[in-house]
Design a protein around this motif. Structure first.
Motif, short mmCIF file in Angstrom:
data_model
loop_
_atom_site.label_atom_id
_atom_site.label_comp_id
_atom_site.label_asym_id
_atom_site.label_seq_id
_atom_site.Cartn_x
_atom_site.Cartn_y
_atom_site.Cartn_z
N UNK A 36 -1.21 -29.57 10.50
CA UNK A 36 -0.43 -30.82 10.53
C UNK A 36 -0.67 -31.74 9.33
N UNK A 37 -1.91 -31.81 8.84
CA UNK A 37 -2.20 -32.70 7.72
C UNK A 37 -2.83 -31.98 6.53
N UNK A 38 -2.75 -30.63 6.50
CA UNK A 38 -3.41 -29.88 5.44
C UNK A 38 -2.57 -28.67 5.05
N UNK A 39 -2.75 -28.23 3.79
CA UNK A 39 -2.08 -27.01 3.32
C UNK A 39 -2.86 -26.45 2.14
N UNK A 40 -2.79 -25.13 1.98
CA UNK A 40 -3.35 -24.45 0.81
C UNK A 40 -2.28 -23.48 0.30
N UNK A 41 -2.12 -23.44 -1.02
CA UNK A 41 -1.14 -22.56 -1.64
C UNK A 41 -1.83 -21.66 -2.66
N UNK A 42 -1.38 -20.40 -2.70
CA UNK A 42 -1.82 -19.46 -3.74
C UNK A 42 -0.67 -19.25 -4.71
N UNK A 43 -0.98 -19.35 -6.01
CA UNK A 43 0.06 -19.35 -7.02
C UNK A 43 0.45 -18.03 -7.62
N UNK A 44 -0.18 -16.93 -7.23
CA UNK A 44 0.17 -15.61 -7.76
C UNK A 44 0.15 -15.60 -9.28
N UNK A 45 -0.74 -16.38 -9.87
CA UNK A 45 -0.89 -16.36 -11.32
C UNK A 45 0.16 -17.12 -12.08
N UNK A 46 0.97 -17.95 -11.40
CA UNK A 46 2.07 -18.64 -12.05
C UNK A 46 1.70 -19.96 -12.69
N UNK A 47 2.73 -20.64 -13.19
CA UNK A 47 2.53 -21.94 -13.85
C UNK A 47 2.00 -22.97 -12.86
N UNK A 48 1.02 -23.74 -13.29
CA UNK A 48 0.41 -24.72 -12.40
C UNK A 48 1.37 -25.80 -11.94
N UNK A 54 -1.60 -39.33 6.78
CA UNK A 54 -2.42 -38.89 5.67
C UNK A 54 -2.36 -37.37 5.59
N UNK A 55 -2.46 -36.83 4.38
CA UNK A 55 -2.40 -35.37 4.22
C UNK A 55 -3.11 -34.98 2.94
N UNK A 56 -3.57 -33.72 2.92
CA UNK A 56 -4.22 -33.16 1.74
C UNK A 56 -3.72 -31.74 1.53
N UNK A 57 -3.54 -31.36 0.28
CA UNK A 57 -3.17 -29.99 -0.06
C UNK A 57 -3.97 -29.54 -1.26
N UNK A 58 -4.33 -28.25 -1.27
CA UNK A 58 -5.05 -27.65 -2.38
C UNK A 58 -4.29 -26.42 -2.86
N UNK A 59 -4.51 -26.07 -4.12
CA UNK A 59 -3.87 -24.90 -4.71
C UNK A 59 -4.89 -24.09 -5.50
N UNK A 60 -4.54 -22.80 -5.72
CA UNK A 60 -5.44 -21.93 -6.48
C UNK A 60 -4.63 -20.83 -7.16
N UNK A 61 -5.27 -20.14 -8.10
CA UNK A 61 -4.70 -18.97 -8.74
C UNK A 61 -3.43 -19.31 -9.52
N UNK A 62 -3.56 -20.22 -10.46
CA UNK A 62 -2.42 -20.62 -11.29
C UNK A 62 -2.90 -21.19 -12.62
N UNK A 82 4.89 -17.52 -4.83
CA UNK A 82 3.96 -18.52 -4.29
C UNK A 82 3.87 -18.36 -2.76
N UNK A 83 2.64 -18.40 -2.26
CA UNK A 83 2.41 -18.19 -0.84
C UNK A 83 1.62 -19.37 -0.27
N UNK A 84 2.07 -19.89 0.85
CA UNK A 84 1.29 -20.90 1.58
C UNK A 84 0.35 -20.15 2.51
N UNK A 85 -0.94 -20.23 2.22
CA UNK A 85 -1.89 -19.42 2.98
C UNK A 85 -2.57 -20.19 4.10
N UNK A 86 -2.35 -21.50 4.16
CA UNK A 86 -2.84 -22.29 5.28
C UNK A 86 -1.90 -23.45 5.50
N UNK A 87 -1.55 -23.68 6.77
CA UNK A 87 -0.64 -24.77 7.12
C UNK A 87 -1.14 -25.41 8.39
#
Length: 329
Positions: free
Chosen positions: A83-95, A115-123, A76-81
């Protein structure tokens, strides 16, 4: 409202069900910690009585891992970080792994920044969205989360209508309380399960249909696409079942006002609402999350009722991958 338990249901203690689910997931290649985490989530959902998203899902997950459609050991890779946001790529793993990382990230960021928001993809599938709301509730955070997919295609069946444009993504709201059940609205955006009744529903309760359609589009747009899955390459994942996305927003109520007063007022409203008369045909007045909370308390002590069909499915998995059934030993 009493929980309907079929006559053929057998009660299995949660620890035994967790042990089985953990071992089944380990057997198909997951590291010990990941297997235990997903197993814990599945049994939590069974405890709450949401049978569709508990250990019944093992049949699907075991097949996905065995057939190479989901990566059992993703990086799993955090591709954006920010202060109040993050995006993670799952490398095809379990959601579940990605949604947990995203939830942990928004908890810490919201505690710092409000307040904060995070999104994920590729899982893969993230399971019941309420899992992540309840994680944030332990830190007194209010949350909203949605899950969705990628690679939307226009329906091709000849009789397709705009209703068929979207599938059935989940969404969940979680609100902290001072006592009693927390407020957890864990729901599917699709309010009409039987497509053949669409015309009848439009005649009798059109608001129901149009609002449901709007929620289905919203969930897909915020979860399935927001994390960067609109590019052509994202439509061809390396692991064929890694087609999901997830988004969670967390709010630190304490930074907006008096946390304890807020929680006390929410608890008062819920308590007094539940003291009203039940809706027609129901035996008790319940609010979102209260019935599931009651089931958790009872089933932790007396076991989770599983139907013969459910037990047979678990037995089939056990035979297929050669793991023991702990409640039979």
């Amino acid at each position: 409202m009493p929980v309907y338990i079929p006559e053929d249901a057998r009660r299995i203690m949660p620890n035994l069900l967790r042990d089985f689910a953990t071992e089944a997931l380990r057997k198909v290649g997951l590291p010990d910690g990941d297997a235990a985490l997903i197993a814990r989530y599945l049994v939590e959902v069974d405890l709450r009585g949401v049978a569709s998203h508990g250990t019944r899902q093992l049949r699907r997950y075991v097949a996905e891992f065995r057939e190479g459609r989901i990566n059992p050991q993703p990086q799993i890779v955090q591709i954006m970080d920010a202060p109040s946001m993050a995006i993670f790529d799952g490398d095809g793993g379990a959601g579940y792994l990605l949604a947990t990382r995203a939830t942990e990230a928004v908890i810490e960021k919201a505690k710092t920044n409000g307040i904060a928001v995070a999104s994920t993809r590729n899982h893969g599938h993230v399971g019941s969205a309420g899992i992540y709301a309840r994680l944030a509730l332990t830190r007194d955070l209010a949350t909203f989360c949605v899950a969705g997919g990628i690679a939307w295609e226009k329906p091709t069946r000849p009789d397709a209508t705009v209703w068929d444009a979207m599938s059935a993504p989940p969404m969940c709201f979680g609100i902290p309380t001072a006592e009693g059940p927390p407020f957890v609205l864990d729901m599917n955006a699709n309010m009409l399960k039987d497509r053949s009744k669409l015309a009848e529903a439009l005649r009798t309760f059109p608001d129901f249909i149009f609002k449901s359609l709007g929620m289905r589009f919203t969930s897909w747009f915020l979860a399935g696409i927001l994390a960067g899955t609109a590019t052509p390459e994202s439509h061809r994942p390396k692991f064929s079942s890694a087609t999901r996305g997830f988004m969670i927003v967390a709010i630190d109520v304490a930074q907006l006002g008096d946390l304890e007063a807020y929680k006390a007022e929410i608890s008062r409203i819920l308590r007094e609402s539940r003291s009203l008369n039940p809706m027609p045909g129901l035996s008790s007045a319940e609010v979102p999350g209260s019935l599931e909370w009651q089931r958790e308390q009872e089933r932790e002590q007396s076991g989770i009722p599983l139907t013969e069909e459910h037990l047979d499915m678990l037995q089939h998995i056990a035979t297929e991958i050669n793991v023991p059934i702990p409640w039979e030993s």
